[in-house]
Design an enzyme around this catalytic site. Structure first.
Site, PDB file in Angstrom:
ATOM      1  N   HIS A  78      86.875  25.729  79.589  1.00 32.14           N
ATOM      2  CA  HIS A  78      86.775  24.626  80.534  1.00 32.14           C
ATOM      3  C   HIS A  78      87.842  24.732  81.620  1.00 32.14           C
ATOM      4  O   HIS A  78      88.967  25.184  81.383  1.00 32.14           O
ATOM      5  CB  HIS A  78      86.964  23.291  79.817  1.00 32.14           C
ATOM      6  N   CYS A 133      85.179  26.074  85.569  1.00 33.55           N
ATOM      7  CA  CYS A 133      85.236  25.065  86.616  1.00 33.55           C
ATOM      8  C   CYS A 133      83.933  24.538  87.204  1.00 33.55           C
ATOM      9  O   CYS A 133      82.917  24.672  86.606  1.00 33.55           O
ATOM     10  CB  CYS A 133      86.139  25.444  87.771  1.00 33.55           C
TER      11      CYS A 133
END
Length: 263
Positions: A78, A133
């Site tokens: 993440h 992202c």
């Protein structure tokens, strides 16, 4: 001249309810490719990829490198952001990677990575490949490899891991997200998407992977590019697509873009 790499892959994010599926596969796939190309590779996977371990591993490789050495860092997991405290971000946010212990130790900021990369000795080459992202839309590219029922974004919203009292103002959270780690430093950055987009966690022939990682390695095998710039152009034959609206990015000087891949 030595060639060393660190491949980080994190699927498991305790305390967030935002686990992923393809990041450990990504790290193993990058490690296999780099090993075949003569790199000595270390990996940090899931629980091993704590914030402290990531900082120590990145810093250790940089501090131990000498002129002529080549370092590759890959990250799959993440991405997130925090309010900018130093005033160097036009959008008021610092981009960040999410370690396994994000919920308790916080994110690894682009400023932190820049500080680590700045410790390199003259003549040490650094390439960062980030499959993480942020979201947008374009429609083109091949989708024949993607399994049905996927993908999932690789973005961790601040409210998923920050304590309520630490959350940024609502107006900042509502702004367009940014990513890409352009401030991270190094010679080259290959990123999975635009600053205003998300990278996707998906599945190919039943096996989870990041879309950017899967197509980057596919392009490397099939197109056999001779430079990073040519590799990037080959990746763009696949991304963005209708189901994977992410636009890969390359950042670096004209000279760096023409480096031979993984040399």
């Amino acid at each position: 001249m030595s060639k060393k790499a660190l491949c980080i892959g994190i699927n498991d994010y305790p305390g967030t309810q935002n686990d992923l599926s393809g990041c450990v596969n990504d790290a193993n796939d990058w490690a296999a490719e780099l090993t075949a190309r003569g790199f000595t590779v270390d990996k940090l996977l899931d629980a091993a990829a704590t914030k402290a371990a990531m900082v120590a591993a990145i810093g250790g490789l940089i501090d131990g490198a000498a002129k002529g050495d080549s370092l590759i860092f890959t990250y799959s997991g993440h991405g997130t952001w925090v309010p900018d405290r130093s005033g160097d971000e036009p959008d008021g946010r610092d981009e960040a990677l999410c370690p396994h212990d994000l919920a308790t130790k916080g994110a690894l900021l682009d400023d932190d990575i820049h500080a680590l990369f700045s410790r390199r000795k003259a003549g040490v080459r650094i390439v960062l490949i980030s499959d993480s992202c942020h979201s947008g839309s374009v429609t083109r590219g091949s989708e024949e490899d993607i399994d049905p029922g996927v993908p999932r974004i690789r973005f961790m919203p601040p409210e998923a891991w920050m304590a309520k009292e630490d959350l940024p103002p609502a107006q900042l959270r509502a702004a367009i997200p940014r990513g890409g780690f352009t401030r991270a430093g190094g010679d080259l950055l290959l990123a999975g998407c635009l600053d205003t987009e998300y990278s996707y966690d998906t599945r190919f022939n039943g096996r989870p992977n990041g879309a950017f990682t899967f197509y980057a390695l596919k392009a490397l095998r099939e197109a056999k590019p001779t430079s990073y710039e040519k590799w990037f152009n080959a990746i763009r034959a696949y991304l963005p697509s209708t189901r994977l609206p992410q636009t890969p990015q390359i950042f670096g000087t004209k000279t760096a873009r023409r480096f031979k891949i993984f040399q």
